[in-house]
Design an enzyme around this catalytic site. Structure first.
Site, short mmCIF file in Angstrom:
data_model
loop_
_atom_site.label_atom_id
_atom_site.label_comp_id
_atom_site.label_asym_id
_atom_site.label_seq_id
_atom_site.Cartn_x
_atom_site.Cartn_y
_atom_site.Cartn_z
N PHE A 132 0.86 -1.18 0.00
CA PHE A 132 0.00 0.00 0.00
C PHE A 132 0.89 1.23 0.00
O PHE A 132 1.70 1.41 0.92
CB PHE A 132 -0.86 -0.06 1.27
N PRO A 137 8.39 10.49 0.87
CA PRO A 137 9.52 10.98 1.67
C PRO A 137 9.19 12.29 2.38
O PRO A 137 9.57 12.50 3.53
CB PRO A 137 10.63 11.17 0.63
N ALA A 245 -6.64 -0.77 9.31
CA ALA A 245 -5.34 -1.25 9.77
C ALA A 245 -5.08 -0.83 11.21
O ALA A 245 -4.58 -1.60 12.02
CB ALA A 245 -4.24 -0.73 8.86
N ARG A 271 14.55 -15.06 38.99
CA ARG A 271 15.84 -14.39 39.16
C ARG A 271 16.03 -14.01 40.63
O ARG A 271 15.20 -13.29 41.18
CB ARG A 271 15.87 -13.15 38.27
N GLU A 367 1.22 4.38 10.79
CA GLU A 367 -0.26 4.32 10.78
C GLU A 367 -0.85 5.44 11.64
O GLU A 367 -1.77 5.22 12.42
CB GLU A 367 -0.74 2.97 11.30
N PHE A 387 -3.97 20.38 13.56
CA PHE A 387 -2.90 19.74 12.79
C PHE A 387 -1.89 20.76 12.26
O PHE A 387 -0.72 20.47 12.14
CB PHE A 387 -3.49 18.95 11.62
#
Lengths: 394, 253
Positions: A132, A137, A245, A271, A367, A387
């Site tokens: 996908f 970049p 996803a 331990r 994601e 944003f």
């Protein structure tokens, strides 16, 4: 010690016998086929490609979908599959996530009948692998700024641009590529070997080493007009794929967290330090373990509620953001604490902890970064999108 | 062919075992349950017989409510139908009581072949299926690591001491008790799991005789460490060591 799950609140009784069976079958697969080899693949920086057909036989590719005789699993069952796969390795979960949520989902949702008829059966068995391509970049969190273009040339589309950080890129038979056109962002199917389409693997990764990450390059790459996904129009289409996803990641991250917790717990109990007492008897170690199981349990409740909402069709992208944001953060913190409890043993791959810890670094910012999910939830509750940086003039 | 597989649901031996308060058995509420390891190989072997010769695989177990999970798993792997002998006290039964219960299932199904694991990973008595064969008055083979069906007969490989293998031919019907490693069990695929929903699980009750063996106590033996220093020059020490390993510990010949 064998992994038997982390279930502090008895949530096993909240899922169906069938969902448990599915989870346990994938758990068995991971124990038998993945755990014995994964550290070696991680060291070598290779993806265990031979697992593809086995995953196909199990029926894990496209498991949540019903069309084309796919299993049509509940959201919980699908989530549990992601959890078990990521307990194996985040790279393995990424592989199945990409195939299911980012390749089969857009084909089934936006594809033509011919596209689906040809690709879905092949992708379901693992005969074909998909990738996908959205991120570039220069455009990660802001995919709308993409520079990749597709322009019409007779009965063809000509694609130009570069996609980066693409899971499965160089092994994919089919790439779902998003590009700007005169009619907005559209999706295209680009087959491996199409002239003008080349891939290059990303090397030097310290995270997701058992997964293939590539750069895809398109130079005057021509694809036939029927390779466009007819029903995908605008940025919303790839974002819908990402929601699928990200939902899987909210569950998957818990798998990595659960394994780190169990390894740390067993280690702490066996331990011995100071007067031959197990380190688990120390208050500071207990505090870490308690923090881990508490946050994992809260994450499980969150994932389970997301699943119920998804099955009822009430799950919105900002709900998924909370799941991805919280549970990956939990996994990141749990992995770090587990690493700490294991001391020097925590930095070697005799234990799976350091691998999970490194893997989660990728999952934390792919994601949708942790911060971007913060802003998605922030926008939903306040009504203000944050944003972009504030404008200069007030 | 009518193939009948007996499976047992046991506590996962790889998980942490917690004993019951009366110390007579493990606390089954605290341990994840799974299909007994050898029985997983028995299911796979039964499915392979069916795939090669046709027929039907019935899987049966004796147990409480949770045993349904084991049967569903077997159905998801590919068995055609299941029989659940309901018995909430299944875990305290001895081999004879279990075999008597199994006999009643066999009489109901009238199978051509019965396949099961050589022993269970919880009690590990390894006698139940042998007693069953005896009750049915049919042949049986234990520790089977290879199985072929030809002309109504079973050709089997059995694991023997010292790495030897015995090949034998036995008439059917027979009880075949398989050993882990006889095959590679398949995974339950999502398709198989979805199909299993539609397969029948018949619940039956049988007459169960009283136990002849009763477990009094389960406990972890105390481990003791004894250290003995051998004195003398290296040659003497080596000689004494070999002597001790041969005669006292009997680990070398």
């Amino acid at each position: 010690m064998k992994f038997t799950g982390v279930d502090f609140l008895g949530l096993d009784s909240e899922i169906t016998a069938e969902e448990r069976l599915i989870r346990d079958s994938v758990r068995e697969f991971v124990d038998r086929e993945v755990k014995p080899i994964i550290e070696d693949y991680h060291r070598q920086g290779k993806f265990p490609l031979h697992l593809t057909s086995k995953i196909g036989e199990l029926g894990l590719f496209g498991a949540p979908f019903k069309e084309y005789n796919l299993p049509g699993l509940s959201a919980t069952a699908y989530g549990l599959i992601m959890q078990e796969l990521e307990r194996g390795d985040s790279g393995l979960r990424s592989f199945v996530s990409v195939q299911s949520a980012l390749v089969m989902y857009p084909l089934l949702t936006f594809g033509s009948k011919e596209q689906k008829d040809y690709w879905i059966p092949k992708l379901a068995t693992g005969e074909a692998i998909g990738c996908f391509g959205l991120t570039e970049p220069g455009y990660g969190s802001n995919p709308g700024g993409m520079l990749t273009t597709a322009r019409r040339k007779g009965k063809k589309w000509v694609i130009n641009g570069t996609k980066q950080w693409i899971t499965n890129g160089s092994i994919a038979d089919i790439a779902v590529i998003w590009a700007k056109t005169e009619e907005g962002i559209r999706g295209f199917l680009v087959e491996k070997g199409t002239p003008g389409f080349t891939t290059r693997d990303q090397h030097g990764k310290f995270s997701l080493r058992a997964s293939i990450t590539s750069e895809l390059s398109f130079i005057d790459c021509e694809v036939p007009e029927e390779n466009m996904l007819p029903k995908a129009k605008g940025l919303k289409a790839p974002l819908m794929c990402l929601s699928q996803a990200r939902y899987g990641i909210a569950w998957g991250a818990l798998g990595a967290a659960m394994e780190c917790y169990q390894v740390a717990l067993e280690y702490a109990k066996t331990r011995h330090q100071f007067c031959n007492t197990p380190i688990a008897a120390h208050q500071l170690v207990q505090e870490k373990l308690v923090w881990m199981i508490t946050e994992i349990t809260k994450g499980q409740l969150l994932a389970l509620q997301l699943a119920r909402m998804k099955d009822k069709g009430r799950l919105a992208f900002y709900h998924i953001s909370m799941g991805k944001r919280n549970n990956v953060w939990v996994a990141r913190e749990v992995a770090k604490l587990a690493r700490e409890i294991l001391g020097a043993n925590g930095i070697v791959d005799d234990y799976p902890v350091i691998r999970h810890m490194l893997n989660i670094e990728s999952v934390y910012t792919y994601e949708g970064t942790h911060d971007i999910h913060t802003l998605i939830i922030g926008e939903h509750i306040t009504g203000f999108p944050a944003f972009n940086p504030p404008k200069e003039s007030c | 062919m009518k193939i009948l597989v007996f499976i047992k649901q046991v506590g996962d031996v790889e998980a942490r075992i917690v004993l019951r308060e009366d110390k007579k058995w493990i606390n089954l509420n605290e341990v994840p349950m799974k299909i007994n390891e050898n029985d997983q190989f028995a299911i796979e072997e039964a499915l392979r017989i069916k795939e090669k010769h046709g027929g039907e695989v019935t899987v049966a177990t004796i147990g409480g409510n949770k045993a349904t999970d084991a049967l569903r798993k077997a159905l998801a792997l590919g068995a055609d139908k299941a029989i659940h002998v309901e018995d909430n006290e299944w875990y305290i039964r001895d081999s004879y009581a279990l075999a008597k219960s199994m006999e009643q299932v066999v009489n109901r199904i009238e199978p051509d072949i019965i396949v099961t694991g050589s022993q269970s990973s919880d009690l590990g008595w390894g006698t139940t299926a042998t007693i069953l064969a005896s009750l049915l008055d049919i042949p049986h083979a234990w520790l089977v690591i290879g199985l072929q069906i030809e002309n109504g007969k079973a050709f089997i490989d059995r694991e023997m001491e010292a790495g030897m293998i015995e090949k034998s031919e036995i008439s059917l019907p027979a009880v075949i008790e398989v050993q882990a490693g006889i095959n590679t069990p398949r995974y339950a695929s999502l398709r198989g799991i979805m199909q299993a929903k539609k397969k029948p699980i018949e619940k039956i009750s049988v007459t169960i005789p009283d136990n002849r063996v009763e477990i009094l106590k389960i406990f972890e033996p105390k481990t003791t460490t004894q250290v003995e220093f051998l004195e003398g020059d290296p040659e003497t020490v080596a000689k004494t060591l070999i002597e001790k390993l041969r005669k006292e510990e009997r680990v070398i010949e």
